[in-house]
Enzyme design. Structure first.
Site, PDB file in Angstrom:
ATOM      1  N   GLY A 156       0.851  -1.196   0.000  1.00  0.00           N
ATOM      2  CA  GLY A 156       0.000   0.000   0.000  1.00  0.00           C
ATOM      3  C   GLY A 156       0.884   1.242   0.000  1.00  0.00           C
ATOM      4  O   GLY A 156       2.036   1.213  -0.436  1.00  0.00           O
ATOM      5  N   ILE A 158       2.457   2.898   2.391  1.00  0.00           N
ATOM      6  CA  ILE A 158       3.725   2.890   3.144  1.00  0.00           C
ATOM      7  C   ILE A 158       4.726   1.929   2.493  1.00  0.00           C
ATOM      8  O   ILE A 158       5.911   2.235   2.358  1.00  0.00           O
ATOM      9  CB  ILE A 158       3.483   2.552   4.630  1.00  0.00           C
ATOM     10  CG1 ILE A 158       2.546   3.603   5.258  1.00  0.00           C
ATOM     11  CG2 ILE A 158       4.801   2.497   5.407  1.00  0.00           C
ATOM     12  CD1 ILE A 158       2.111   3.310   6.687  1.00  0.00           C
ATOM     13  N   THR A 237       6.926  -2.390  11.265  1.00  0.00           N
ATOM     14  CA  THR A 237       6.395  -1.084  11.695  1.00  0.00           C
ATOM     15  C   THR A 237       4.876  -1.065  11.522  1.00  0.00           C
ATOM     16  O   THR A 237       4.270   0.002  11.515  1.00  0.00           O
ATOM     17  CB  THR A 237       6.995   0.076  10.863  1.00  0.00           C
ATOM     18  OG1 THR A 237       6.766  -0.194   9.479  1.00  0.00           O
ATOM     19  CG2 THR A 237       8.479   0.256  11.108  1.00  0.00           C
ATOM     20  N   SER A 238       4.264  -2.262  11.346  1.00  0.00           N
ATOM     21  CA  SER A 238       2.814  -2.285  11.066  1.00  0.00           C
ATOM     22  C   SER A 238       2.034  -2.442  12.369  1.00  0.00           C
ATOM     23  O   SER A 238       1.731  -1.441  13.036  1.00  0.00           O
ATOM     24  CB  SER A 238       2.490  -3.386  10.049  1.00  0.00           C
ATOM     25  OG  SER A 238       2.819  -4.668  10.561  1.00  0.00           O
ATOM     26  N   ARG A 239       1.744  -3.653  12.743  1.00  0.00           N
ATOM     27  CA  ARG A 239       1.115  -3.931  14.029  1.00  0.00           C
ATOM     28  C   ARG A 239       1.785  -5.164  14.624  1.00  0.00           C
ATOM     29  O   ARG A 239       2.090  -6.129  13.907  1.00  0.00           O
ATOM     30  CB  ARG A 239      -0.389  -4.197  13.863  1.00  0.00           C
ATOM     31  CG  ARG A 239      -1.213  -2.925  13.629  1.00  0.00           C
ATOM     32  CD  ARG A 239      -1.256  -2.041  14.888  1.00  0.00           C
ATOM     33  NE  ARG A 239      -2.095  -0.875  14.728  1.00  0.00           N
ATOM     34  CZ  ARG A 239      -1.653   0.337  14.366  1.00  0.00           C
ATOM     35  NH1 ARG A 239      -0.375   0.543  14.111  1.00  0.00           N
ATOM     36  NH2 ARG A 239      -2.502   1.353  14.272  1.00  0.00           N
ATOM     37  N   GLU A 268       1.514  -4.638  23.333  1.00  0.00           N
ATOM     38  CA  GLU A 268       1.983  -3.303  23.748  1.00  0.00           C
ATOM     39  C   GLU A 268       1.231  -2.835  24.976  1.00  0.00           C
ATOM     40  O   GLU A 268       0.030  -3.079  25.076  1.00  0.00           O
ATOM     41  CB  GLU A 268       1.760  -2.301  22.602  1.00  0.00           C
ATOM     42  CG  GLU A 268       2.667  -2.574  21.433  1.00  0.00           C
ATOM     43  CD  GLU A 268       2.514  -1.562  20.291  1.00  0.00           C
ATOM     44  OE1 GLU A 268       1.960  -0.473  20.508  1.00  0.00           O
ATOM     45  OE2 GLU A 268       2.971  -1.888  19.189  1.00  0.00           O
ATOM     46  N   HIS A 286       7.053   2.213  19.209  1.00  0.00           N
ATOM     47  CA  HIS A 286       5.928   2.575  18.317  1.00  0.00           C
ATOM     48  C   HIS A 286       5.977   4.068  17.957  1.00  0.00           C
ATOM     49  O   HIS A 286       5.046   4.823  18.265  1.00  0.00           O
ATOM     50  CB  HIS A 286       4.584   2.211  18.975  1.00  0.00           C
ATOM     51  CG  HIS A 286       3.486   2.010  17.956  1.00  0.00           C
ATOM     52  ND1 HIS A 286       2.434   1.155  18.123  1.00  0.00           N
ATOM     53  CD2 HIS A 286       3.278   2.594  16.741  1.00  0.00           C
ATOM     54  CE1 HIS A 286       1.627   1.202  17.074  1.00  0.00           C
ATOM     55  NE2 HIS A 286       2.114   2.071  16.213  1.00  0.00           N
TER      56      HIS A 286
HETATM   57  C1  DGY Z   1      -0.958   4.452  13.004  1.00  0.00           C
HETATM   58  O1  DGY Z   1      -1.305   5.593  12.696  1.00  0.00           O
HETATM   59  O2  DGY Z   1      -1.658   3.466  12.790  1.00  0.00           O
HETATM   60  C2  DGY Z   1       0.402   4.267  13.633  1.00  0.00           C
HETATM   61  O3  DGY Z   1       0.612   3.026  14.144  1.00  0.00           O
HETATM   62  C3  DGY Z   1       0.675   5.334  14.664  1.00  0.00           C
HETATM   63  O4  DGY Z   1       0.880   6.475  13.938  1.00  0.00           O
END
Ligand code: DGY
Length: 330
Positions: A156, A158, A237-239, A268, A286
């Protein structure tokens, strides 16, 4: 007309608070921690709108307990903390903050990729420990970033922004997604579509950019690690729950993969002690979207959604715009 009453679940940048205060009566949660579920419900009992963060879980039970709230504006693009179908059923609009944090998050993913690949965390800890004895030819050898193969899972906004950064390092980019990107987009980014298996087997760096859904929960598990190169580096860096954290700790400990760079965690704010004890993982709290400019834009979008709703205008980034349209039709 009385001004709408809004609860904001944390201090957010002025870019959001100032316009909100111009149009609404605003109460801001004053503490440097998320409100508990009960505290959130109590604070929202007399409110018309809620501006919340991804740390607040807004599900059917919470919505039922705060029936005066007509719009929930999440200050995040990811919205796995929101039950959108429940909100739609309850006639509540929900919104997120798409489009403004892609470049900032891709910057951080690339920074993690470089840190984990070149072992910068370990190197920095060595310097601070006061035990560095001088240049060593065998010291802290990591993985090259230049000319390496980058596998992007989820292509997508990012994921594509990360591909643009990879071009500067002459990386070879491959990606996987439920649906391949349009041919001109993939060609423009020099990115090749491959299936998940091939991506895992052939990438030097694997970077995750998928939303958290039932289908992506533990997408990267022990079986996935077993397919990856021993020299591979995983970036998330997603979830957090997209990766099975216990399996990751085992893969890093046993040398199934070389390293990882993480900005998100399965539970988290807790991280497993096994991960925290390892040298070959870079751990960030995060902060993917945490630049001054981007966090300001996120706060502003959340505010604009609330303000638009009460001005009788469509909230610009509603997740369930049909709720507003229904209401507008009367
Ligand atoms: C989001 O926006 O989903 C990020 O994880 C935090 O900015």
């Amino acid at each position: 007309m009385p001004r709408p009453r809004v609860f904001v679940s944390r201090v957010i940048p002025d870019a959001g608070l100032i316009p909100l205060r111009e149009h609404c009566d605003v109460e801001v949660w004053p503490h440097n921690r998320a409100p508990s579920r009960d505290e959130l419900i109590a604070a929202c009992r007399d409110k018309d709108a809620l501006v919340c963060l991804l740390t607040e879980k807004i599900d059917a039970a919470v919505l039922a307990a705060i029936p005066s709230v007509k719009i929930v504006a999440n200050v995040a693009v990811g919205f796995d903390n929101l039950d959108v179908p429940a909100a739609t059923a309850a006639g509540v609009v929900m919104s997120n903050t798409p489009g403004v944090l892609d470049e900032t998050t891709a910057d951080l993913a690339f920074a993690l990729l470089m840190c984990a690949g070149r072992r910068l965390g370990e190197a920095e800890r060595l310097m601070r420990s006061g035990t560095w004895t001088g240049w060593g030819i065998m010291q802290l050898m990591g993985q090259d970033i230049n000319h390496a193969t980058l596998g992007i899972v989820g292509f997508g906004r990012i994921g594509r922004a990360l591909a643009r950064r990879a071009a500067g390092f002459a990386m070879s980019v491959q990606y996987t997604d439920a649906v391949p990107a349009p041919a001109d987009v993939a060609a423009g980014l020099n990115a090749r579509f491959v299936d998940m298996d091939e991506l895992l087997k052939t990438s030097d760096f694997v970077s995750l950019h998928v939303p958290l859904l039932p289908s992506t929960h533990h997408l990267i598990d022990a079986k996935a690690f077993a397919k990856m190169k021993k020299t591979a580096v995983l970036i998330n860096t997603s979830r957090g729950p997209v990766v099975e954290e216990a399996a990751l700790a085992a893969a890093l400990r046993d040398g199934t993969i070389a390293a990882a760079g993480l900005d998100v965690y399965e539970h988290e704010p807790n991280i497993s002690p096994e991960l925290a004890a390892l040298e070959n993982v870079v751990l960030l709290p995060h902060i993917g979207s945490a630049s001054v400019a981007t966090r300001g834009k996120m706060a502003e979008i959340a505010a604009r959604n609330v303000i638009a709703y009460f001005a009788g205008e469509a909230p610009p980034t509603a997740l369930n715009p049909e709720v507003f349209e229904r209401r507008a039709k009367g």
